[in-house]
Design an enzyme around this catalytic site. Sequence first.
Site, PDB file in Angstrom:
ATOM      1  N   ALA A  39     -13.459  24.806  -1.240  1.00 15.31           N
ATOM      2  CA  ALA A  39     -14.092  24.756   0.048  1.00 15.31           C
ATOM      3  C   ALA A  39     -15.281  25.748  -0.079  1.00 15.31           C
ATOM      4  O   ALA A  39     -16.145  25.858   0.858  1.00 15.31           O
ATOM      5  CB  ALA A  39     -13.221  25.612   1.192  1.00 15.31           C
ATOM      6  N   HIS A  54     -31.054  34.573  -6.437  1.00 13.85           N
ATOM      7  CA  HIS A  54     -30.360  33.738  -5.834  1.00 13.85           C
ATOM      8  C   HIS A  54     -30.175  33.856  -4.417  1.00 13.85           C
ATOM      9  O   HIS A  54     -30.656  35.037  -3.764  1.00 13.85           O
ATOM     10  CB  HIS A  54     -28.871  34.151  -6.721  1.00 13.85           C
ATOM     11  CG  HIS A  54     -28.707  33.736  -7.891  1.00 13.85           C
ATOM     12  ND1 HIS A  54     -29.286  34.369  -9.042  1.00 13.85           N
ATOM     13  CD2 HIS A  54     -28.366  32.332  -8.271  1.00 13.85           C
ATOM     14  CE1 HIS A  54     -28.962  33.510 -10.142  1.00 13.85           C
ATOM     15  NE2 HIS A  54     -28.503  32.503  -9.713  1.00 13.85           N
ATOM     16  N   LYS A 110     -24.755  35.809  -2.937  1.00  8.51           N
ATOM     17  CA  LYS A 110     -24.239  35.906  -3.971  1.00  8.51           C
ATOM     18  C   LYS A 110     -23.642  37.287  -4.289  1.00  8.51           C
ATOM     19  O   LYS A 110     -24.221  38.097  -4.019  1.00  8.51           O
ATOM     20  CB  LYS A 110     -25.269  35.763  -5.199  1.00  8.51           C
ATOM     21  CG  LYS A 110     -24.706  35.722  -6.759  1.00  8.51           C
ATOM     22  CD  LYS A 110     -25.578  35.128  -7.551  1.00  8.51           C
ATOM     23  CE  LYS A 110     -25.293  35.295  -9.115  1.00  8.51           C
ATOM     24  NZ  LYS A 110     -24.011  34.839  -9.542  1.00  8.51           N
TER      25      LYS A 110
HETATM   26  N1  LIG Z   1     -21.475  28.610 -14.064  1.00 14.39           N
HETATM   27  C1  LIG Z   1     -22.178  27.939 -13.109  1.00 14.39           C
HETATM   28  O1  LIG Z   1     -22.982  26.848 -13.347  1.00 14.39           O
HETATM   29  C2  LIG Z   1     -22.263  28.548 -11.718  1.00 14.39           C
HETATM   30  C3  LIG Z   1     -21.495  29.423 -11.482  1.00 14.39           C
HETATM   31  N2  LIG Z   1     -21.462  29.907 -10.111  1.00 14.39           N
HETATM   32  C4  LIG Z   1     -20.412  30.871  -9.926  1.00 14.39           C
HETATM   33  O2  LIG Z   1     -19.250  30.465  -9.236  1.00 14.39           O
HETATM   34  C5  LIG Z   1     -18.622  31.358  -8.441  1.00 14.39           C
HETATM   35  C6  LIG Z   1     -18.311  30.726  -7.085  1.00 14.39           C
HETATM   36  O3  LIG Z   1     -19.549  30.540  -6.478  1.00 14.39           O
HETATM   37  P1  LIG Z   1     -19.762  30.019  -4.853  1.00 14.39           P
HETATM   38  O4  LIG Z   1     -19.312  28.588  -5.123  1.00 14.39           O
HETATM   39  O5  LIG Z   1     -21.315  29.990  -4.810  1.00 14.39           O
HETATM   40  O6  LIG Z   1     -19.059  30.976  -4.097  1.00 14.39           O
HETATM   41  P2  LIG Z   1     -18.312  30.806  -2.693  1.00 14.39           P
HETATM   42  O7  LIG Z   1     -18.033  32.174  -2.255  1.00 14.39           O
HETATM   43  O8  LIG Z   1     -18.891  29.650  -2.100  1.00 14.39           O
HETATM   44  O9  LIG Z   1     -16.782  29.972  -3.272  1.00 14.39           O
HETATM   45  C7  LIG Z   1     -15.813  30.723  -3.839  1.00 14.39           C
HETATM   46  C8  LIG Z   1     -14.533  29.931  -3.405  1.00 14.39           C
HETATM   47  O10 LIG Z   1     -13.386  30.535  -4.061  1.00 14.39           O
HETATM   48  C9  LIG Z   1     -12.571  31.067  -3.198  1.00 14.39           C
HETATM   49  N3  LIG Z   1     -11.902  32.569  -3.769  1.00 14.39           N
HETATM   50  C10 LIG Z   1     -12.598  33.468  -3.917  1.00 14.39           C
HETATM   51  N4  LIG Z   1     -11.719  34.535  -4.214  1.00 14.39           N
HETATM   52  C11 LIG Z   1     -10.527  33.869  -4.369  1.00 14.39           C
HETATM   53  C12 LIG Z   1      -9.103  34.336  -4.506  1.00 14.39           C
HETATM   54  N5  LIG Z   1      -9.145  35.743  -4.913  1.00 14.39           N
HETATM   55  N6  LIG Z   1      -8.211  33.477  -4.518  1.00 14.39           N
HETATM   56  C13 LIG Z   1      -8.459  32.130  -4.056  1.00 14.39           C
HETATM   57  N7  LIG Z   1      -9.585  31.723  -3.911  1.00 14.39           N
HETATM   58  C14 LIG Z   1     -10.561  32.451  -3.973  1.00 14.39           C
HETATM   59  C15 LIG Z   1     -13.435  31.389  -1.904  1.00 14.39           C
HETATM   60  O11 LIG Z   1     -12.342  31.259  -0.860  1.00 14.39           O
HETATM   61  P3  LIG Z   1     -12.859  32.087   0.732  1.00 14.39           P
HETATM   62  O12 LIG Z   1     -13.738  31.464   1.221  1.00 14.39           O
HETATM   63  O13 LIG Z   1     -11.608  32.189   1.221  1.00 14.39           O
HETATM   64  O14 LIG Z   1     -13.117  33.514   0.006  1.00 14.39           O
HETATM   65  C16 LIG Z   1     -14.137  30.280  -2.075  1.00 14.39           C
HETATM   66  O15 LIG Z   1     -13.834  29.136  -1.298  1.00 14.39           O
HETATM   67  C17 LIG Z   1     -19.199  32.674  -8.488  1.00 14.39           C
HETATM   68  O16 LIG Z   1     -18.866  33.590  -9.410  1.00 14.39           O
HETATM   69  C18 LIG Z   1     -20.902  32.040  -9.120  1.00 14.39           C
HETATM   70  O17 LIG Z   1     -21.564  33.156  -9.577  1.00 14.39           O
HETATM   71  C19 LIG Z   1     -21.995  29.625  -8.983  1.00 14.39           C
HETATM   72  C20 LIG Z   1     -22.873  28.246  -9.356  1.00 14.39           C
HETATM   73  C21 LIG Z   1     -23.065  27.790 -10.749  1.00 14.39           C
HETATM   74  O1  LIG Z   2     -23.584  32.200  -7.775  1.00 12.46           O
HETATM   75  C1  LIG Z   2     -24.623  31.566  -7.728  1.00 12.46           C
HETATM   76  O2  LIG Z   2     -25.108  30.832  -6.851  1.00 12.46           O
HETATM   77  C2  LIG Z   2     -24.910  31.186  -9.283  1.00 12.46           C
HETATM   78  N1  LIG Z   2     -24.521  31.675 -10.234  1.00 12.46           N
HETATM   79  C3  LIG Z   2     -24.615  31.683 -11.776  1.00 12.46           C
HETATM   80  C4  LIG Z   2     -24.761  32.864 -12.508  1.00 12.46           C
HETATM   81  O3  LIG Z   2     -24.523  34.035 -11.938  1.00 12.46           O
HETATM   82  O4  LIG Z   2     -25.457  32.912 -13.384  1.00 12.46           O
HETATM   83  C5  LIG Z   2     -25.296  30.481 -12.070  1.00 12.46           C
HETATM   84  C6  LIG Z   2     -26.340  29.985 -11.148  1.00 12.46           C
HETATM   85  O5  LIG Z   2     -27.341  30.580 -11.293  1.00 12.46           O
HETATM   86  C7  LIG Z   2     -26.010  30.011  -9.414  1.00 12.46           C
END
Ligand SMILES: NC(=O)C1=CN([C@@H]2O[C@H](COP(=O)(O)OP(=O)(O)OC[C@H]3O[C@@H](n4cnc5c(N)ncnc54)[C@H](OP(=O)(O)O)[C@@H]3O)[C@@H](O)[C@H]2O)C=CC1
Ligand SMILES: O=C(O)C1=N[C@H](C(=O)O)C[C@H](O)C1
Length: 255
Positions: free
Chosen positions: A11, A148, A152
């Site tokens: 989600a 960002h 974040k």
């Molecule tokens: N490698 C890449 O290309 C990218 C990496 N990222 C990374 O991905 C991660 C997620 O980013 P983003 O989608 O924006 O974050 P969000 O907060 O939108 O989503 C994170 C999701 O994980 C869930 N979650 C968090 N903690 C737990 C837990 N302990 N147990 C179960 N579920 C959990 C959250 O649930 P709840 O809503 O209930 O908290 C939420 O649904 C970050 O670390 C970000 O930096 C992001 C974009 C690109």
């Molecule tokens: O949290 C984000 O949104 C993103 N996280 C990644 C990071 O920590 O580098 C990648 C991207 O830039 C988006």
Amino acid sequence: MTIGIAVTGAAGRMGREVLAAVDDHDDCDVAFAVNREPDGESVEGVSLEPAETFATLLAESEPDVVIDFTGPESALEYAQACVDTGVAFVTGTTGFDDDERATLEAASDEIPVLHAPNFARGVQALVNVVGDAVQQLEGYDVELVETHHNAKRDAPSGTANRLLEEIEANGDFAGRKHGREGFDPREDGEIGVHVLRAGNVTGEHEIVIADNHEEVRLTHRAEDRGVFAAGAVDAAAWIAGAKAGWYDFADVIDE
Ligand SMILES: NC(=O)C1=CN([C@@H]2O[C@H](COP(=O)(O)OP(=O)(O)OC[C@H]3O[C@@H](n4cnc5c(N)ncnc54)[C@H](OP(=O)(O)O)[C@@H]3O)[C@@H](O)[C@H]2O)C=CC1
Ligand SMILES: O=C(O)C1=N[C@H](C(=O)O)C[C@H](O)C1
């Protein structure tokens, strides 16, 4: 053969995009999707299951790969469940500390684990060229700025840390300097690191290399989170059937 993919954090901002990207991929299907408190929610037509049922669902539906974008603590819990069931683990989660990173790496003794702080192909290209640029401009000032969205949690971004490792490996630098205020002039050889959090910015990284009356700027700007999700699903398709080991996105692109 269809590759079955389980999605965590479904989600979340990235989880939603991953479900859409799996749907778009010809060779992949969603096995199941979990979120912490799904509340009966569906995303892309997939009903979300509670995170505490993850291990049971993994054993029952035997997906080929799990794709995880959550937080460091939960990513490690999901990785352990993958070790217990022998399922490959792809994670884009960032913000791991050194111990957490070591725990994740240890999982790769048992299963294929692919971690990439950024699944955009353009960022991989930037990682590939930044070391050369710094080497060719030896002695120039280097600063990194990343921007960002305001939700974040980790800073600097995982991508920024990856770029900084590449810069440091290719020059003689005195260390990182996080922000500046007051009377705090630039020291020779330091790498300035600046973090901006504002609005809904998807993700921008810029490296400034300057001296000798000239300036080079290397910039990547993600326009849509779909770019990260598509890369993560490509990584999942690539890693399905791989042997246990530690992989990154460069392995997927280089093939
Ligand atoms: N490698 C890449 O290309 C990218 C990496 N990222 C990374 O991905 C991660 C997620 O980013 P983003 O989608 O924006 O974050 P969000 O907060 O939108 O989503 C994170 C999701 O994980 C869930 N979650 C968090 N903690 C737990 C837990 N302990 N147990 C179960 N579920 C959990 C959250 O649930 P709840 O809503 O209930 O908290 C939420 O649904 C970050 O670390 C970000 O930096 C992001 C974009 C690109
Ligand atoms: O949290 C984000 O949104 C993103 N996280 C990644 C990071 O920590 O580098 C990648 C991207 O830039 C988006």
